[in-house]
Design an enzyme around this catalytic site. Structure first.
Site: not given
Length: 472
Positions: A78, A84, A87, A179, A331, A401, A428
């Site tokens: 990219c 940015c 990524c 993007c 959740y 979660d 996460c």
């Protein structure tokens, strides 16, 4: 060593080997006892670094010179890489990314929860590592990020931007040309909206002064080919709003749902704002495992649709349903997991803080002719009480979660009191998951662990853990 420049004293640390990568995505090196976090460094690099911040036990640095590139290095694809905020691992081969994500999960579970990870299962990579997101949100700004090429004569320079925030600079937006996160028509839509605004003289939002016509652009797509576009305005006249909406309607007939919001608050949250549907439906549909899910502009849905399917299949497999279980889905969000497992169990009780998400969950159950789900909206620690459990029954399986912050301590205590046979913990954030696992070890043992990569080229990773109740 150190060297002096006209701007002051600059500390250069020479010939450091990058030995690891931190959870925030920076390379890790050591200079004697000093831990150095190096931006855009890859394990295996040998570099000279320039310190930009120094504390007692650690420092932050940037690469001054790359002497020996790591075998894991690859060319970023990219043009915006490095400025940015997304990524951040593009410069590292994908197999290496998966390896380091696995190690980060393993280290967190070992260090913070003292979990035996010898039977930890291989990480599941994403089949697609470009154009995998189904939602992006862009920001308009009248003060775009300027790179070195822009620092000359700025009299005729275009300062308006539509793109992403530059890390650490809330008021600077990087103008995005292309993007690689979301498939078409995302890039074309964004560029055409920017072009229309510039041609017609619509003003881009000033993030400091809080003035201007255009504020945000949200694009959602689905695996069914549907497209949702929402433009968030600030101080535009209705004629300006209608002009842009009509332009999008006429030039992008593939848009399934075209909406707008007028947000004059000083923050970007839209959950308390009215949404006006200009054309089409007020929602799009996603499909997974033969189920349909209604997605509105405010709905929560995993942003990597294909990998979410894999994540939920792993969750279902870990639970090992026999068909007669009572399941609590904590959740639950829009009830995606609850509806996904409902046909495999006797009943699912879902709990979620956001009332609109619960309405989506109920709608999704009805749309899929699922009649064995019940959903409740409210704070988890307030709803999940002894009286609630007495009314609905002790669960056989709990699926949880939670957000990145993990579960509230009172929720963990309630889980220990309930003594469900199994807990499937989807997270996460391996660090907060490990913190909760350490508390649950009082009555539970870890039976299975499997990381899942939902976000290629970033440091983020999901992790699924199966806990089983320790028998006396």
């Amino acid at each position: 060593m150190s060297r002096n420049r006209k701007s002051g004293t600059v500390t250069i640390l020479p010939n450091l080997e990058i030995i690891d990568i931190a959870e925030e995505g920076k390379g890790v090196a050591k200079a004697d006892e000093l831990v150095v976090f190096v931006d855009k460094a890859v394990p295996g690099d040998v570099v000279d670094v320039r310190l930009i911040k120094k504390k007692k036990n650690f420092a932050e640095a940037v690469i001054e010179e790359l002497h020996t590139p790591s075998n894991y290095r690859t060319d970023p694809f990219c043009q915006h890489f490095g400025v940015c905020g997304g990524c951040k691992w593009q410069h590292m081969q994908y197999d290496a990314q998966l390896n380091f994500k696995y190690k980060n999960v393993e280290a967190a579970l070992q260090r913070l929860a003292k979990v035996d990870t010898t039977s930890m299962e291989p990480i599941l990579g994403s089949a697609e590592n470009k154009y995998y997101r189904n939602k992006l949100e862009y920001t308009f700004s009248n003060k775009r990020w300027l790179d070195k090429a822009d620092m000359g004569d700025q009299d005729d320079l275009e300062l308006n931007a539509l793109g992403f925030h530059v890390p650490g600079r809330f008021d600077k937006i990087l103008d995005i040309q292309h993007c690689y996160l979301q498939a078409e028509p995302s890039n074309t839509l964004r560029n055409q909206v920017r072009g229309y605004a510039l041609r017609t003289g619509m003003t881009f939002y000033d993030l400091r002064a809080h003035e201007g016509n255009l504020r945000n652009l949200i694009i959602r797509t689905s695996s069914t080919g549907e497209v949702m576009v929402a433009v968030i305005f600030a101080y535009a006249e209705q004629s300006e709003i209608d002009g842009l909406m009509e332009y999008l309607k006429l030039n992008f007939p593939e848009i399934t749902s075209l909406q707008y919001i007028v947000n004059q608050k000083k923050n970007d949250t839209i959950f308390d704002q009215d949404v006006i549907t200009y054309a089409g439906r007020d929602h799009i549909f996603e499909e997974m495992d033969g189920l349909k899910f209604k997605i509105g502009i405010k709905s929560f849905y995993q942003t990597n649709s294909a990998q979410a399917h894999e994540l939920y299949k792993i969750t279902r497999e870990f639970a090992g349903f026999k068909g007669d279980e009572l399941v609590y889905d904590l959740y639950t969000g829009a009830g995606t997991i609850a509806n996904f497992v409902a046909r495999n169990v006797k009943q699912v009780v879902g709990i979620e803080y956001v009332p609109t998400a619960i309405e989506d969950a109920k709608f999704n159950s009805a749309m899929n002719n699922i009649d064995n789900t019940i959903f409740y909206a409210g704070d988890m620690k307030d709803i999940l009480t002894a009286d609630f459990i007495a009314e609905h029954g002790k669960p056989d399986v709990v699926i949880t979660d939670p957000p990145r912050a993990g579960m509230h301590e009172s929720v963990v205590k309630r889980l220990l009191e309930m003594e469900a046979e199994k807990i499937v913990y989807v997270s996460c954030n391996a660090a907060t998951q490990a913190r909760d696992l350490a508390l649950l070890k009082e009555k539970y043992q870890v039976a299975r662990i499997k990381p899942v990569d939902m976000f290629p080229h970033t440091q983020h990773v999901e992790n699924v853990v199966l806990l089983t109740l320790i028998k006396d």
